[in-house]
Every structure is written in C-alpha cells, then in structure tokens.
Design an enzyme around this catalytic site. Structure first.
Site, PDB file in Angstrom:
ATOM      1  N   HIS A 164      -5.251 -28.946  67.005  1.00  0.00           N
ATOM      2  CA  HIS A 164      -4.158 -29.688  67.622  1.00  0.00           C
ATOM      3  C   HIS A 164      -4.649 -30.939  68.343  1.00  0.00           C
ATOM      4  O   HIS A 164      -3.892 -31.553  69.108  1.00  0.00           O
ATOM      5  CB  HIS A 164      -3.396 -28.783  68.585  1.00  0.00           C
ATOM      6  CG  HIS A 164      -2.588 -27.741  67.889  1.00  0.00           C
ATOM      7  ND1 HIS A 164      -3.159 -26.718  67.172  1.00  0.00           N
ATOM      8  CD2 HIS A 164      -1.248 -27.571  67.759  1.00  0.00           C
ATOM      9  CE1 HIS A 164      -2.204 -25.953  66.654  1.00  0.00           C
ATOM     10  NE2 HIS A 164      -1.041 -26.453  66.996  1.00  0.00           N
ATOM     11  N   TRP A 203       5.955  -6.332  64.588  1.00  0.00           N
ATOM     12  CA  TRP A 203       7.362  -6.516  64.941  1.00  0.00           C
ATOM     13  C   TRP A 203       7.541  -7.044  66.364  1.00  0.00           C
ATOM     14  O   TRP A 203       8.537  -7.700  66.655  1.00  0.00           O
ATOM     15  CB  TRP A 203       8.130  -5.208  64.760  1.00  0.00           C
ATOM     16  CG  TRP A 203       7.499  -4.040  65.457  1.00  0.00           C
ATOM     17  CD1 TRP A 203       7.705  -3.626  66.726  1.00  0.00           C
ATOM     18  CD2 TRP A 203       6.525  -3.145  64.901  1.00  0.00           C
ATOM     19  NE1 TRP A 203       6.932  -2.529  67.026  1.00  0.00           N
ATOM     20  CE2 TRP A 203       6.191  -2.209  65.906  1.00  0.00           C
ATOM     21  CE3 TRP A 203       5.903  -3.038  63.647  1.00  0.00           C
ATOM     22  CZ2 TRP A 203       5.266  -1.188  65.709  1.00  0.00           C
ATOM     23  CZ3 TRP A 203       4.977  -2.007  63.450  1.00  0.00           C
ATOM     24  CH2 TRP A 203       4.672  -1.099  64.470  1.00  0.00           C
ATOM     25  N   LYS A 204       6.574  -6.776  67.232  1.00  0.00           N
ATOM     26  CA  LYS A 204       6.682  -7.251  68.613  1.00  0.00           C
ATOM     27  C   LYS A 204       6.594  -8.779  68.674  1.00  0.00           C
ATOM     28  O   LYS A 204       7.372  -9.438  69.369  1.00  0.00           O
ATOM     29  CB  LYS A 204       5.590  -6.619  69.483  1.00  0.00           C
ATOM     30  CG  LYS A 204       5.722  -5.107  69.616  1.00  0.00           C
ATOM     31  CD  LYS A 204       4.623  -4.528  70.490  1.00  0.00           C
ATOM     32  CE  LYS A 204       4.761  -3.020  70.602  1.00  0.00           C
ATOM     33  NZ  LYS A 204       3.695  -2.417  71.454  1.00  0.00           N
ATOM     34  N   GLY A 240      -8.817 -18.571  79.023  1.00  0.00           N
ATOM     35  CA  GLY A 240      -9.161 -19.921  79.469  1.00  0.00           C
ATOM     36  C   GLY A 240     -10.637 -20.140  79.695  1.00  0.00           C
ATOM     37  O   GLY A 240     -11.111 -21.285  79.733  1.00  0.00           O
TER      38      GLY A 240
END
Length: 340
Positions: A45, A226-227, A307
């Site tokens: 990104h 599915w969560k 992080g």
C-alpha cells in the site's frame, strides 16, 4: 534486492504525482504517506500503489483539488463529504477532526462519505496515537471477497484499525477482513514466495498458499472463516449509516475504481479524560510484559505485540534503505519521467 532511501523514494513519488496534476502541498503529503507505508513494511500500500493512484487521477476518479465539506455537526459527531478527493488527505483530515473533538469532549467521531482509497489504513491509527489518542477507524470497499459459503465476490474486504498510544512504541492493529489482502498477495507473488498459511481458494475450490491462483479466482479466505465474513458485512453497513454514504452494493455501481465513493469512520478517544497516566502506563506495561513472556511455539521464536514489527521494520529500513521490487520502482520512475 534494491534499497532506496526515504528521501529519494518520496521525491520520485512526489514528482510522479505532480506530473499527474496534484498541487504541490498535496503531492508532498501523499508522497510522504506512500513512502512511510513502504518504510514500515507495508509495501503493498506504499510504493506499489502509486501507479494505480496515478491511473485513478488520470481517469478522473480522484479529484486532486477537492476538499472535504461538512454535511452534519452533532457536537461530538461530524459527517463530511469527501467529494472524491485524494483518500489519503481526506482520511488525515477526518482523523485530525476526530482528535480535535476528543481533545475537548473525550471522544470524537467523524463519518466520511464519497471519498476514495485511503491506501494504508494503519497510517491513521498511527496518526491518532502520535497525538496521544486511542484511534479506531475503518472503511468499506467495493465487493472483492466472497461471503462465507459463496464463490463470487459480494462483500468488501473492509480494513479495520485500532491504535493505543504508548511511550515505548504504540500498539497498532491494522487488518483486512481476509486472511491476506490483495496487496499482500501481490507482494508475495512478486517475491516468488508462498503465503505462511493458506489464504484462499484455487480454481478447483481447494485452499492454497500460492498467491497467484487466489488472485485469479478472487476467492479470498475471510479471517476466521464465517466470522470475518460477518465482520465485513457489519463494518460496511455501519460505515454507511454513520456517514450517509454508499454500502458496498452502491460502490460497485459507482464506476469509480477501487474504493471509489466509499465510506469511512474515524473515532478518537482521549484516554487521559478518564485515566491517570500512571494507570495507563501500568495497563500497557503489564499487557506487553505478559505477551513478551509467552513461550514461543518454535525454538528461537519471538512474540510481537501489534505494531511492534512495523516499528522494527521502520528502523531497519531507515538505516539500510527501503526495499523495492525493481519492476515496480521502474514503473514509478517512468511516471516521474525519469529515464535510465
């Protein structure tokens, strides 16, 4: 592997954005964020997204001169129209407004509609944490992931970010709703590597750790199966309801590219409004200490808090230079009209 200094990368990206038609100050800020993303190890990104961003500008999907305008003010809650301006700048503005509101009221919430791709969502979590605020933000996207049990794309891979300020290194979680983002698939494929774990389905409907077949089928594996699928749906709906903008189904019809006319939510909380600094430090210290004291599953392994690896990568890349894929770097230099 080629490594480029932060200053050189930012300069080349800025030049490419200026040539694409961005005003100087805006090109500088966008180049800063793209470069910082690659510096922190989010190559997908950062530099890798510059070519696509320039393409969107040239197609008119991003209005480089647009500014966000206020739609609604409810005190601690404001809604803005992004007017299809650069997503990075709109997101920075929105998180900054959220922190300004939180500075007075303890909590600030900003809904942003009609905006564009914000690139690395974690940048805005770091932004809040650097100012001393807990930050929570997310965006919806075009449909680029199948709902659980489906083969065709019908839901967004809606990134979700949480950040907590900490003197010894902020705690920042930046995650997509899939096991791996498309950007991560691209980086892994360019490096001729396999994914650490299976990340999606191939043509035969089998789970695979090869990025290419997943990119081809677009059958990303939602995190938690599915969560993750359900999480994505609710983030989409709530972002639209809190901003008055489009859900994924509407974004699909907009014809404005990836995340064109998307919605975003930015929440900032001042932890000092309800806690002492001593208590905050104790909570964070005890949490980090327990995580770091965990027994690694593999010999010589290390446990990281969210992080921590980004910060470690940041220091390394600032010292050694930011690694780039040579083919991507050449494309960006071409956009900057730099010839060999």
């Amino acid at each position: 592997m080629t490594r480029i200094s932060f200053e050189e990368m930012k300069s080349i990206i800025k030049r490419a954005l200026l040539i694409a038609g961005m005003p100087d100050a805006k090109a500088d800020e966008c180049a800063q964020i793209h470069t910082a993303s690659s510096r922190d190890g989010v190559y997908s990104h950062g530099l890798n997204r510059v070519e696509r961003f320039v393409e969107y500008i040239r197609k008119g999907w991003v209005d480089v001169d647009a500014e966000p305008t206020l739609d609604l003010n409810l005190g601690t809650f404001e809604i803005y129209n992004g007017n299809l301006g650069p997503g990075i700048l709109n997101a920075q503005f929105a998180m900054n407004r959220a922190t300004e509101i939180a500075k007075t009221n303890g909590l600030g919430l900003v809904g942003l509609n009609n905006t564009t791709h914000w690139m690395r969502g974690g940048a805005y979590g770091w932004q809040a944490a650097e100012k001393g605020f807990i930050g929570i933000c997310w965006t919806n996207t075009e449909s680029c992931m199948p709902a659980w049990g489906a083969k065709s794309c019908g839901i967004g891979n809606n990134p979700f970010i949480m950040a907590v300020p900490r003197k010894g290194g902020h705690i920042v979680l930046d995650m997509a709703m899939s096991q791996y983002s498309y950007g991560k698939l691209q980086v892994t494929r360019l490096n001729n590597e396999r994914l650490p774990f299976t990340g999606g389905f191939d043509k035969e409907g089998k789970l695979t750790d090869l990025p290419g077949p997943i990119e081809e089928t677009r059958r990303l594996l939602p995190m938690g199966y599915w969560k993750g699928s359900g999480f994505a749906v609710l983030l989409d709906v709530i972002s639209a309801l809190l901003s008055g903008g489009l859900v994924t189904a509407g974004i699909d019809k907009s014809g404005k590219g990836s995340c064109g006319r998307c919605c975003q939510v930015f929440i900032a909380i001042d932890p000092l409004k309800m806690n002492t600094q001593e208590y905050i430090d104790e909570v964070l210290h005890d949490t980090i200490q327990q995580i770091k004291a965990s027994e690694p599953a593999e010999d010589g392994g290390e446990i990281f808090y969210p992080g921590e690896k980004s910060l470690k990568t940041r220091y390394e890349n600032m010292e050694l230079g930011i690694p780039v894929d040579d083919s991507v770097w050449e494309k960006v230099k071409k956009l900057a009209q730099i010839t060999p």
